[in-house]
Design an enzyme around this catalytic site. Structure first.
Site, short mmCIF file in Angstrom:
data_model
loop_
_atom_site.label_atom_id
_atom_site.label_comp_id
_atom_site.label_asym_id
_atom_site.label_seq_id
_atom_site.Cartn_x
_atom_site.Cartn_y
_atom_site.Cartn_z
N ASP A 120 12.29 19.14 -35.29
CA ASP A 120 12.13 18.68 -36.68
C ASP A 120 10.66 18.86 -37.08
O ASP A 120 9.74 18.52 -36.32
CB ASP A 120 12.54 17.21 -36.79
CG ASP A 120 12.70 16.76 -38.24
OD1 ASP A 120 13.82 16.36 -38.60
OD2 ASP A 120 11.71 16.80 -38.99
N HIS A 168 23.39 18.44 -40.08
CA HIS A 168 22.50 18.43 -38.93
C HIS A 168 22.59 17.09 -38.20
O HIS A 168 22.84 16.06 -38.82
CB HIS A 168 21.05 18.72 -39.33
CG HIS A 168 20.56 17.87 -40.45
ND1 HIS A 168 20.85 18.13 -41.77
CD2 HIS A 168 19.79 16.76 -40.46
CE1 HIS A 168 20.29 17.23 -42.54
NE2 HIS A 168 19.64 16.37 -41.77
P1 5GP Z 1 17.97 14.37 -43.38
O1 5GP Z 1 17.18 13.34 -44.13
O2 5GP Z 1 18.58 15.39 -44.32
O3 5GP Z 1 18.96 13.79 -42.42
O4 5GP Z 1 16.92 15.10 -42.47
C1 5GP Z 1 16.33 16.33 -42.80
C2 5GP Z 1 15.30 16.62 -41.73
O5 5GP Z 1 14.97 17.98 -41.79
C3 5GP Z 1 14.01 15.82 -41.89
O6 5GP Z 1 13.78 15.06 -40.71
C4 5GP Z 1 12.95 16.89 -42.11
O7 5GP Z 1 11.73 16.61 -41.47
C5 5GP Z 1 13.61 18.14 -41.53
N1 5GP Z 1 13.21 19.37 -42.17
C6 5GP Z 1 13.19 19.63 -43.50
N2 5GP Z 1 12.79 20.90 -43.72
C7 5GP Z 1 12.56 21.45 -42.50
C8 5GP Z 1 12.13 22.74 -42.09
O8 5GP Z 1 11.87 23.65 -42.87
N3 5GP Z 1 11.99 22.94 -40.74
C9 5GP Z 1 12.28 21.97 -39.83
N4 5GP Z 1 12.13 22.28 -38.54
N5 5GP Z 1 12.69 20.74 -40.19
C10 5GP Z 1 12.83 20.49 -41.52
#
Ligand code: 5GP
Ligand code: ZN
Length: 147
Positions: free
Chosen positions: A40, A109
């Site tokens: 992440d 995810h």
């Molecule tokens: P959600 O809130 O949708 O469950 O989590 C999304 C996660 O994706 C967040 O923890 C954020 O840091 C991660 N994330 C968002 N954009 C990117 C990216 O471009 N690359 C990576 N490796 N992680 C990302």
């Protein structure tokens, strides 16, 4: 790492689809024909991993069950690797569906979030109680919904 064949269902505007396609970089740690795991970019703790199906689906209930099974098969290995590398005492497996749940990236995810005593992470677990009869009512409706 095997790269696998081409992914059928992708969304050109999706950031995780772009990672799958190699259009933007990611710190990948595991890949097969169906799934990808990478660090992440905004870790809640060192070693915070994201595991995704390669095919685009926004929410868990939309994912092909075989792909989900493949993802689940890899979870213990990935979790063991995170634990051994970070020496974390435990971890949370977190999977958000819908904005209301905290989902920000609309491509399914799973998070593996390493945990340590006193790390300050966690949920407000606002447990409630069913009024008399309500639990049974919900059970009946769910049994009906499940056919
Ligand atoms: P959600 O809130 O949708 O469950 O989590 C999304 C996660 O994706 C967040 O923890 C954020 O840091 C991660 N994330 C968002 N954009 C990117 C990216 O471009 N690359 C990576 N490796 N992680 C990302
Ligand atoms: Zn996507």
């Amino acid at each position: 790492m095997p790269q696998g064949g081409s992914v059928v269902n992708t969304d050109p505007n999706c950031i995780f689809c772009k990672i799958v396609a190699g259009q933007i970089p990611a710190m990948k740690v595991y890949e097969d024909e169906a799934i990808l795991a990478f660090l992440d970019i905004g870790p809640l703790a060192e070693g915070h991993l994201l595991i995704i199906p390669k095919e685009h689906a926004e929410r868990l209930e939309e994912v092909n069950p075989d792909v989900l099974a493949q993802l689940a098969r890899q979870l213990p290995r990935l979790a063991r690797a995170v634990l051994s590398v970070t020496q974390a005492a435990g971890y949370n497996l977190l999977q958000n569906n819908g904005r209301v749940s905290g989902q920000e990236v609309p491509h399914v995810h799973f998070h593996i979030i390493p945990r340590a005593a006193g790390d300050g992470l966690g949920y407000r677990w606002l447990a409630s109680k069913y009024p008399p009869g309500r639990g049974e009512e919900l059970q009946k409706k769910l049994l009906e919904a499940l056919g």
